[in-house]
Design a protein around this motif. Structure first.
Motif, short mmCIF file in Angstrom:
data_model
loop_
_atom_site.label_atom_id
_atom_site.label_comp_id
_atom_site.label_asym_id
_atom_site.label_seq_id
_atom_site.Cartn_x
_atom_site.Cartn_y
_atom_site.Cartn_z
N GLY A 6 15.13 -4.93 7.71
CA GLY A 6 14.47 -6.04 7.05
C GLY A 6 13.46 -5.54 6.04
N ASN A 7 12.63 -6.44 5.54
CA ASN A 7 11.62 -6.08 4.55
C ASN A 7 10.79 -4.92 5.07
OD1 ASN A 7 12.64 -8.27 3.21
ND2 ASN A 7 10.88 -9.60 3.64
N SER A 8 10.57 -3.93 4.21
CA SER A 8 9.87 -2.71 4.64
C SER A 8 8.95 -2.20 3.55
CB SER A 8 10.89 -1.61 4.96
OG SER A 8 11.78 -1.99 5.97
N ARG A 9 7.87 -1.58 4.00
CA ARG A 9 6.98 -0.92 3.04
C ARG A 9 7.66 0.36 2.57
NH1 ARG A 9 1.38 -0.28 6.01
NH2 ARG A 9 2.75 1.16 7.08
N PRO A 10 7.51 0.70 1.29
CA PRO A 10 8.12 1.94 0.79
C PRO A 10 7.72 3.18 1.59
CG PRO A 10 7.44 0.57 -1.03
CD PRO A 10 6.92 -0.09 0.23
N SER A 11 6.49 3.23 2.07
CA SER A 11 6.06 4.40 2.85
C SER A 11 6.84 4.49 4.17
CB SER A 11 4.56 4.34 3.13
OG SER A 11 4.24 3.15 3.83
N ASP A 12 7.16 3.35 4.77
CA ASP A 12 7.96 3.35 6.00
C ASP A 12 9.40 3.78 5.71
OD1 ASP A 12 5.76 2.51 7.47
OD2 ASP A 12 6.27 0.39 7.24
N ILE A 13 9.94 3.33 4.58
CA ILE A 13 11.28 3.73 4.19
C ILE A 13 11.32 5.24 3.99
CG2 ILE A 13 13.06 3.54 2.40
CD1 ILE A 13 11.97 0.67 1.87
N THR B 134 5.02 -9.41 -1.83
CA THR B 134 3.61 -9.17 -1.54
C THR B 134 3.26 -9.77 -0.19
OG1 THR B 134 3.14 -9.28 -3.90
CG2 THR B 134 1.26 -9.47 -2.42
N ASP B 135 2.54 -9.01 0.62
CA ASP B 135 2.07 -9.49 1.92
C ASP B 135 1.00 -10.55 1.68
OD1 ASP B 135 0.67 -9.82 4.38
OD2 ASP B 135 1.28 -7.83 5.03
N GLU B 136 1.21 -11.74 2.22
CA GLU B 136 0.27 -12.85 2.00
C GLU B 136 -1.10 -12.58 2.61
OE1 GLU B 136 0.72 -15.44 0.00
OE2 GLU B 136 2.67 -14.56 -0.47
N SER B 137 -1.16 -11.83 3.71
CA SER B 137 -2.45 -11.58 4.36
C SER B 137 -3.21 -10.42 3.72
CB SER B 137 -2.25 -11.31 5.85
OG SER B 137 -1.48 -10.15 6.03
N ASP B 138 -2.50 -9.55 2.99
CA ASP B 138 -3.14 -8.43 2.31
C ASP B 138 -2.36 -8.16 1.03
OD1 ASP B 138 -4.25 -6.08 1.38
OD2 ASP B 138 -4.23 -5.07 3.33
N ARG B 139 -2.84 -8.69 -0.07
CA ARG B 139 -2.12 -8.64 -1.34
C ARG B 139 -1.88 -7.20 -1.83
NH1 ARG B 139 0.28 -12.96 -2.67
NH2 ARG B 139 -0.09 -12.84 -4.87
N ARG B 140 -2.56 -6.22 -1.24
CA ARG B 140 -2.36 -4.83 -1.65
C ARG B 140 -1.07 -4.25 -1.06
NH1 ARG B 140 -7.72 -2.58 0.80
NH2 ARG B 140 -6.89 -3.99 2.37
N VAL B 141 -0.56 -4.88 -0.02
CA VAL B 141 0.63 -4.38 0.67
C VAL B 141 1.88 -4.99 0.04
CG1 VAL B 141 1.84 -4.22 2.88
CG2 VAL B 141 -0.66 -4.09 2.81
N ILE B 142 2.79 -4.12 -0.35
CA ILE B 142 4.04 -4.54 -0.97
C ILE B 142 5.21 -4.12 -0.07
CG2 ILE B 142 5.55 -4.30 -3.01
CD1 ILE B 142 2.93 -5.64 -3.70
N TYR B 143 6.15 -5.01 0.08
CA TYR B 143 7.37 -4.73 0.84
C TYR B 143 8.56 -4.75 -0.13
CZ TYR B 143 4.67 -5.78 5.02
OH TYR B 143 3.74 -5.77 6.02
#
Length: 137
Positions: free
Chosen positions: A47-54, A82-91
Motif C-alpha cells: 500500500g501507500n509507503s514512504r520513500p524511505s520505507d521503500i 501528503t499525510d494529512e496529520s503531518d504535511r511534511r510526510v509524503i507517501y
C-alpha cells in the motif's frame, strides 16, 4: 572452497542477472527498469509507503528511490500523497495505470523465468531453490 570457485560462482551469477536484464529490456517496451517494477510491486503489496520505507525494504538508497519515483509519477504510475496529520510526510501510492503495468511486467517476468529455467530438470530446480533459500538465510 577455493577462492577461485567463489569468484566463478559470483561471476556466473552476475552474468545470469545481466542476461536477464538485457532480455527484460528487449521484451518490456514501457521504458521502465527492473527497479521501477520493484517499487510498483512494493506499493501493490504494502500500500501507500514512504520513500524511505521503500528504500529500506528494497535495499536501495533513498536518493535512488526519489530518482525512480520521479519517473513513476511523471508516467502517472504512482502518485504522491501528503499525510494529512503531518504535511511534511509524503507517501507514494500506485495508480490503476501502475497496477496495469505491474501485471504486464509480471507476465513478461514469468516468460523470462520460464525461458531461463526450462533447461533445468525438476530436480535441478529443487536444488537451485534450496541453494537460494540457504544463501538468503
Amino acid at each position: 572452497m577455493e577462492e577461485q570457485t567463489i569468484f566463478e560462482i559470483t561471476h556466473n551469477m552476475d552474468k545470469i542477472t545481466n542476461k536477464l536484464i538485457i532480455q527484460w529490456n528487449k521484451l518490456f517496451y514501457e521504458d521502465l527498469g527492473v527497479s521501477h517494477i520493484l517499487i510498483l510491486a512494493h506499493l501493490m503489496v504494502s500500500g501507500n509507503s514512504r520513500p524511505s520505507d521503500i528504500a529500506r525494504t528494497l535495499g536501495l538508497t533513498p536518493a535512488t528511490v526519489t530518482h525512480l519515483s520521479e519517473k513513476l509519477v511523471r508516467k502517472q504510475l504512482t502518485v504522491r500523497i501528503t499525510d494529512e496529520s503531518d504535511r511534511r510526510v509524503i507517501y507514494l501510492g500506485i495508480t490503476e495505470k501502475g497496477s496495469d503495468i505491474l501485471h504486464k511486467a509480471e507476465e513478461y517476468g514469468k516468460e523470462l523465468r520460464r525461458n531461463l529455467f526450462e533447461r533445468l530438470t525438476n530436480e535441478e530446480k529443487d536444488q537451485l531453490l534450496s541453494i537460494f533459500e540457504k544463501l538468503n538465510e
